[in-house]
Design a protein around this motif. Structure first.
Motif, short mmCIF file in Angstrom:
data_model
loop_
_atom_site.label_atom_id
_atom_site.label_comp_id
_atom_site.label_asym_id
_atom_site.label_seq_id
_atom_site.Cartn_x
_atom_site.Cartn_y
_atom_site.Cartn_z
N CYS A 130 0.84 -1.20 0.00
CA CYS A 130 0.00 0.00 0.00
C CYS A 130 0.87 1.25 0.00
N VAL A 135 -2.20 14.04 -3.37
CA VAL A 135 -2.77 14.18 -4.72
C VAL A 135 -1.97 15.17 -5.56
N ILE A 141 3.01 9.88 -7.99
CA ILE A 141 1.81 9.20 -8.50
C ILE A 141 2.13 8.51 -9.84
N TYR A 144 4.11 5.37 -9.24
CA TYR A 144 3.32 4.24 -8.73
C TYR A 144 2.42 3.68 -9.82
N GLN A 145 1.84 4.58 -10.63
CA GLN A 145 0.99 4.09 -11.73
C GLN A 145 1.82 3.27 -12.71
N THR A 151 -5.45 2.92 -7.83
CA THR A 151 -5.93 3.94 -6.88
C THR A 151 -7.21 3.46 -6.23
N GLU A 152 -7.14 3.26 -4.92
CA GLU A 152 -8.31 2.71 -4.19
C GLU A 152 -9.32 3.80 -3.86
N ILE A 154 -9.67 8.33 -2.33
CA ILE A 154 -9.03 9.54 -1.77
C ILE A 154 -9.35 9.62 -0.29
N TYR A 169 -4.13 10.07 -2.07
CA TYR A 169 -4.63 8.86 -2.69
C TYR A 169 -4.16 7.67 -1.88
N SER A 170 -5.04 6.72 -1.70
CA SER A 170 -4.66 5.42 -1.18
C SER A 170 -4.46 4.53 -2.40
N MET A 171 -3.23 4.04 -2.58
CA MET A 171 -2.92 3.21 -3.75
C MET A 171 -2.39 1.86 -3.28
N SER A 172 -2.55 0.85 -4.11
CA SER A 172 -2.04 -0.46 -3.70
C SER A 172 -1.75 -1.33 -4.91
#
Ligand SMILES: CC(C)(COP(=O)(O)OP(=O)(O)OC[C@H]1O[C@@H](n2cnc3c(N)ncnc32)[C@H](O)[C@@H]1OP(=O)(O)O)[C@@H](O)C(=O)NCCC(=O)NCCS
Length: 182
Positions: A130, A135, A141, A144-145, A151-152, A154, A169-172
């Motif tokens: 995670c 933002v 970002i 990570y992308q 992107t789970e 905001i 953003y919460s990303m995983s």
């Protein structure tokens, strides 16, 4: 005792377990105001607090920290790691800080993250990695992308830094998704 003592190599970088020799520079980076909105912190770290953080690292298995070195020169350029590593839930939170701006945008973040994904999924047997990212932090970002993170959602006004609330953003990335990457 934290047993994650190792060295990992990629084409451009070497990751070594964080050591006492890294303390001075890492405190300087933690106290660089320009970086605060990016790394989502606002408070000044004293020498004593920083040493306590390091002492805690040595005994806390949920925190794994590596020093990033540029490979050809061996210059120490930043730190990365996992926080909140949970063996039970097989997940951890990734973080990265390349502290010297002249090393930004040259692929070191990408190499570091790829190596950490390999370590996390293959060595630590994680199921999920995670990240929380501002933002407004476009380079992070994008990174990570590019590495396949989803992107789970905001988290609204989740941090208060320099008199401003910051959305993140919460990303995983899941193990199954990682295995499908090239
Ligand atoms: C965010 C960070 C880790 C990225 O690492 P980096 O080595 O600078 O980035 P890379 O060179 O590996 O590039 C990764 C991607 O980000 C993009 N990128 C790099 N710098 C960028 C910039 N200033 N603006 C927009 N995109 C940028 C690159 O183009 C690349 O995407 P692409 O392959 O589609 O071109 C690094 O800049 C850093 O540590 N910044 C300060 C602390 C921070 O923000 N940490 C992350 C907190 S979540």
């Amino acid at each position: 005792m934290n047993t994650h003592k190792l060295e990992m190599n990629a084409e451009q970088i070497v990751l070594r377990s964080f050591s006492e020799a890294n303390l001075e520079k890492s405190r300087k980076w933690a106290n660089t105001k320009l970086l605060h909105p990016l790394i989502l912190r606002s408070s000044f770290v004293s020498n004593e607090e920083h040493r306590m953080w390091y002492q805690n690292l040595l005994v806390d298995p949920s925190k794994i920290v590596f020093a990033i070195h540029e490979k050809s020169s061996d210059i120490y350029i930043g730190n990365t790691g996992f926080y909140n590593y949970s063996c039970e839930h097989k997940r951890a939170e990734f973080w990265i800080l390349i502290g010297e701006p002249e090393f930004w945008g040259k692929g070191f973040g990408f190499s570091t993250l790829r190596l950490m994904l390999q370590y996390g999924f293959q060595e630590l047997s994680l199921n999920k990695i995670c990240i929380l990212v501002s933002v407004k932090n476009s380079p992070a970002i994008r990174l990570y992308q590019r590495c396949g993170f989803f992107t789970e959602g905001i988290l609204r006004k989740h941090y208060y830094i320099k008199n401003e609330y910051i959305d993140v953003y919460s990303m995983s990335l899941l193990r199954v998704e990682y295995n499908e990457l090239d």
